[in-house]
Design a protein around this motif. Structure first.
Motif, PDB file in Angstrom:
ATOM      1  N   GLN A  34       0.881  -1.087   0.112  1.00 61.23           N
ATOM      2  CA  GLN A  34      -0.090   0.066  -0.040  1.00 61.23           C
ATOM      3  C   GLN A  34       0.770   1.380   0.060  1.00 61.23           C
ATOM      4  OE1 GLN A  34      -3.405  -0.255  -0.095  1.00 61.23           O
ATOM      5  NE2 GLN A  34      -3.485   1.782  -0.439  1.00 61.23           N
ATOM      6  N   ASN A  35       2.070   0.943   0.638  1.00 63.90           N
ATOM      7  CA  ASN A  35       3.008   2.394   0.734  1.00 63.90           C
ATOM      8  C   ASN A  35       3.324   2.614  -0.736  1.00 63.90           C
ATOM      9  OD1 ASN A  35       2.812   2.545   3.351  1.00 63.90           O
ATOM     10  ND2 ASN A  35       4.329   1.346   3.808  1.00 63.90           N
ATOM     11  N   LEU A  36       3.786   1.512  -1.394  1.00 65.61           N
ATOM     12  CA  LEU A  36       4.099   1.828  -2.800  1.00 65.61           C
ATOM     13  C   LEU A  36       3.181   2.444  -3.623  1.00 65.61           C
ATOM     14  CD1 LEU A  36       6.298   1.230  -5.303  1.00 65.61           C
ATOM     15  CD2 LEU A  36       5.095  -1.106  -5.534  1.00 65.61           C
ATOM     16  N   ARG A  37       1.905   1.827  -3.499  1.00 72.72           N
ATOM     17  CA  ARG A  37       0.973   2.450  -4.342  1.00 72.72           C
ATOM     18  C   ARG A  37       0.567   3.975  -3.847  1.00 72.72           C
ATOM     19  NH1 ARG A  37      -1.933  -1.718  -6.609  1.00 72.72           N
ATOM     20  NH2 ARG A  37      -0.536  -3.384  -6.725  1.00 72.72           N
ATOM     21  N   GLU A  38       0.770   4.346  -2.812  1.00 70.33           N
ATOM     22  CA  GLU A  38       0.592   5.849  -2.221  1.00 70.33           C
ATOM     23  C   GLU A  38       1.862   6.697  -2.822  1.00 70.33           C
ATOM     24  OE1 GLU A  38       0.423   5.509   2.036  1.00 70.33           O
ATOM     25  OE2 GLU A  38      -1.512   4.836   2.024  1.00 70.33           O
ATOM     26  N   GLU A  39       2.801   6.064  -2.984  1.00 69.40           N
ATOM     27  CA  GLU A  39       4.175   6.793  -3.482  1.00 69.40           C
ATOM     28  C   GLU A  39       3.967   7.125  -4.970  1.00 69.40           C
ATOM     29  OE1 GLU A  39       7.472   8.643  -2.983  1.00 69.40           O
ATOM     30  OE2 GLU A  39       6.293   7.800  -1.368  1.00 69.40           O
ATOM     31  N   LEU A  40       3.520   5.929  -5.699  1.00 74.59           N
ATOM     32  CA  LEU A  40       2.963   5.914  -6.879  1.00 74.59           C
ATOM     33  C   LEU A  40       2.074   7.372  -7.247  1.00 74.59           C
ATOM     34  CD1 LEU A  40       2.897   2.210  -8.209  1.00 74.59           C
ATOM     35  CD2 LEU A  40       4.094   3.921  -9.332  1.00 74.59           C
ATOM     36  N   ASN A 141     -11.639  -0.923  -1.511  1.00 73.45           N
ATOM     37  CA  ASN A 141     -12.059   0.243  -2.062  1.00 73.45           C
ATOM     38  C   ASN A 141     -11.003   1.402  -2.172  1.00 73.45           C
ATOM     39  OD1 ASN A 141     -14.656  -0.881  -2.146  1.00 73.45           O
ATOM     40  ND2 ASN A 141     -15.069   0.037  -0.139  1.00 73.45           N
ATOM     41  N   ILE A 142      -9.997   1.609  -1.482  1.00 71.60           N
ATOM     42  CA  ILE A 142      -8.942   2.413  -1.944  1.00 71.60           C
ATOM     43  C   ILE A 142      -8.086   1.959  -2.923  1.00 71.60           C
ATOM     44  CG2 ILE A 142      -6.588   3.094  -0.692  1.00 71.60           C
ATOM     45  CD1 ILE A 142      -7.996   3.201   2.125  1.00 71.60           C
ATOM     46  N   ASP A 143      -7.839   0.806  -3.072  1.00 69.33           N
ATOM     47  CA  ASP A 143      -7.358   0.456  -3.917  1.00 69.33           C
ATOM     48  C   ASP A 143      -8.079   0.916  -5.555  1.00 69.33           C
ATOM     49  OD1 ASP A 143      -5.036  -0.801  -5.735  1.00 69.33           O
ATOM     50  OD2 ASP A 143      -5.911  -2.910  -5.401  1.00 69.33           O
ATOM     51  N   VAL A 144      -9.217   0.244  -5.479  1.00 70.49           N
ATOM     52  CA  VAL A 144     -10.249   0.585  -6.665  1.00 70.49           C
ATOM     53  C   VAL A 144     -10.333   1.991  -6.950  1.00 70.49           C
ATOM     54  CG1 VAL A 144     -12.608   0.216  -7.713  1.00 70.49           C
ATOM     55  CG2 VAL A 144     -11.466  -1.613  -6.454  1.00 70.49           C
ATOM     56  N   MET A 145     -10.596   2.746  -6.014  1.00 71.60           N
ATOM     57  CA  MET A 145     -10.530   4.241  -6.042  1.00 71.60           C
ATOM     58  C   MET A 145      -9.332   5.050  -6.722  1.00 71.60           C
ATOM     59  SD  MET A 145     -12.441   5.502  -2.689  1.00 71.60           S
ATOM     60  CE  MET A 145     -12.244   7.175  -3.112  1.00 71.60           C
ATOM     61  N   ASP A 146      -8.316   4.567  -6.305  1.00 71.36           N
ATOM     62  CA  ASP A 146      -6.882   4.842  -6.763  1.00 71.36           C
ATOM     63  C   ASP A 146      -6.902   4.555  -8.473  1.00 71.36           C
ATOM     64  OD1 ASP A 146      -4.219   6.130  -6.673  1.00 71.36           O
ATOM     65  OD2 ASP A 146      -3.538   3.975  -7.154  1.00 71.36           O
ATOM     66  N   LEU A 147      -7.255   3.375  -8.774  1.00 68.64           N
ATOM     67  CA  LEU A 147      -7.172   2.983 -10.111  1.00 68.64           C
ATOM     68  C   LEU A 147      -8.134   3.629 -11.009  1.00 68.64           C
ATOM     69  CD1 LEU A 147      -7.047  -1.079  -9.926  1.00 68.64           C
ATOM     70  CD2 LEU A 147      -4.954   0.615 -10.473  1.00 68.64           C
ATOM     71  N   MET A 148      -9.276   4.042 -10.272  1.00 71.60           N
ATOM     72  CA  MET A 148     -10.239   4.758 -11.092  1.00 71.60           C
ATOM     73  C   MET A 148      -9.554   6.392 -11.462  1.00 71.60           C
ATOM     74  SD  MET A 148     -13.648   3.705  -9.328  1.00 71.60           S
ATOM     75  CE  MET A 148     -14.684   5.015 -10.138  1.00 71.60           C
ATOM     76  N   ASP A 149      -8.957   6.954 -10.211  1.00 67.15           N
ATOM     77  CA  ASP A 149      -8.419   8.091 -10.461  1.00 67.15           C
ATOM     78  C   ASP A 149      -7.132   8.178 -11.730  1.00 67.15           C
ATOM     79  OD1 ASP A 149      -9.951   9.245  -8.303  1.00 67.15           O
ATOM     80  OD2 ASP A 149      -8.579   8.894  -6.846  1.00 67.15           O
ATOM     81  N   LEU A 150      -6.553   7.129 -11.335  1.00 65.33           N
ATOM     82  CA  LEU A 150      -5.336   7.053 -12.413  1.00 65.33           C
ATOM     83  C   LEU A 150      -5.761   6.941 -14.003  1.00 65.33           C
ATOM     84  CD1 LEU A 150      -2.522   6.506 -13.405  1.00 65.33           C
ATOM     85  CD2 LEU A 150      -2.648   3.922 -13.026  1.00 65.33           C
ATOM     86  N   GLU A 151      -7.048   6.274 -14.249  1.00 64.64           N
ATOM     87  CA  GLU A 151      -7.772   5.993 -15.411  1.00 64.64           C
ATOM     88  C   GLU A 151      -8.310   7.612 -15.716  1.00 64.64           C
ATOM     89  OE1 GLU A 151     -10.970   3.227 -17.718  1.00 64.64           O
ATOM     90  OE2 GLU A 151     -10.731   3.283 -15.664  1.00 64.64           O
ATOM     91  N   ASN A 152      -8.615   8.374 -15.085  1.00 63.74           N
ATOM     92  CA  ASN A 152      -9.092   9.628 -15.334  1.00 63.74           C
ATOM     93  C   ASN A 152      -8.105  10.527 -15.396  1.00 63.74           C
ATOM     94  OD1 ASN A 152     -11.852   9.274 -14.792  1.00 63.74           O
ATOM     95  ND2 ASN A 152     -11.817   9.517 -12.632  1.00 63.74           N
ATOM     96  N   GLU A 153      -6.856  10.267 -14.671  1.00 67.20           N
ATOM     97  CA  GLU A 153      -5.569  11.207 -15.011  1.00 67.20           C
ATOM     98  C   GLU A 153      -5.047  10.927 -16.091  1.00 67.20           C
ATOM     99  OE1 GLU A 153      -3.213  10.626 -11.447  1.00 67.20           O
ATOM    100  OE2 GLU A 153      -4.665  11.304 -10.283  1.00 67.20           O
ATOM    101  N   ILE A 154      -5.099   9.688 -16.735  1.00 61.22           N
ATOM    102  CA  ILE A 154      -4.515   9.316 -18.116  1.00 61.22           C
ATOM    103  C   ILE A 154      -5.345  10.300 -19.187  1.00 61.22           C
ATOM    104  CG2 ILE A 154      -4.371   7.311 -19.814  1.00 61.22           C
ATOM    105  CD1 ILE A 154      -3.696   5.464 -17.515  1.00 61.22           C
TER     106      ILE A 154
END
Length: 237
Positions: A34-40, A141-154
């Motif tokens: 989770q720390n890596l995903r937050e750093e990403l 949910n945190i993981d899924v939300m981050d992927l959704m944010d990433l998709e929007n940022e792309i």
């Protein structure tokens, strides 16, 4: 001064995108967490902030009609470098999205949480499982939300790149490089040759000449000994 500011911003963007690429390569590995995903997330957001700053600075500058021919050529070269950097960032963001979907961070459901509850066995088990599932769902949910944010940022990066091309429109094939092909490699080779523990071209040539001289001396000595032995054999016979 403006040129130096643009170069400094571009250098910062290159460093952050390089760091982001390094982090993306660890998704799904033993260091994934989770720390890596937050750093990403923090790194890619920093990269996007720098990208916006670079875009605004370069767009405003290139639209200035008072630029000299030399300055315009230099800023166009920086623009091409910036566009290439953004292409790499977008590629890495898409890779992070694919790897994140392939390797989601799921908390094992079989993990038991010591809640300290009291009561009947069945009641305690039910409440413990309820707390456990709440934690699991929260992490998921945190993981899924981050992927959704990433998709929007792309999508935002795609839109920004398209907007850049429409406003400036500097074809990459029209920008001339400042150095000849392979100049960076030659510089790296020269730097490596001058560093401690390495042998320069002149030193290598001197060593080769010394080796040739030593080989000639040894060959002459062997030839002299062979002649002496032949003379001795003739006299003894």
């Amino acid at each position: 001064m403006l040129k130096e500011e643009c170069k400094a911003l571009l250098d910062a963007l290159n460093k952050v995108t390089a760091c982001y690429r390094h982090l993306v390569l660890t998704i799904g590995g033993t260091a994934d967490s989770q720390n890596l995903r937050e750093e990403l997330k923090k790194t890619r957001q920093k990269a996007q902030e720098l990208a916006v700053a670079n875009r605004n600075k370069l767009t405003t500058t290139l639209k200035d009609n008072s630029l000299s021919k030399e300055d315009k050529a230099e800023f166009e070269r920086l623009w091409v470098i910036f566009s290439t950097c953004m292409d790499l960032l977008e590629t890495d963001m898409r890779r992070a999205l694919e790897l994140g979907q392939e390797f989601p961070l799921n908390i094992p459901k079989k993990h038991i949480i010591q809640t300290g509850m009291s009561g009947g066995t069945s009641g305690v088990a039910a409440r413990a499982m309820s707390v456990q599932n709440m934690k699991y769902d929260g992490e998921h949910n945190i993981d899924v939300m981050d992927l959704m944010d990433l998709e929007n940022e792309i999508k935002q990066v795609d839109e920004m790149m398209h907007e850049m091309e429409m406003k400036v429109g500097v074809p990459q094939w029209t920008v001339e490089a400042k150095q000849n092909p392979g100049a960076e490699l030659k510089c790296a080779t020269s730097a490596g040759a001058s560093s401690p523990g390495t042998i320069s071209t002149e030193e290598h040539k001197a060593i080769c000449d010394l080796s040739k001289l030593l080989a000639a001396v040894v060959f002459s000595a062997v030839l002299f000994i062979a002649i002496v032995l032949a003379v001795c054999v003739v006299k003894l016979s």
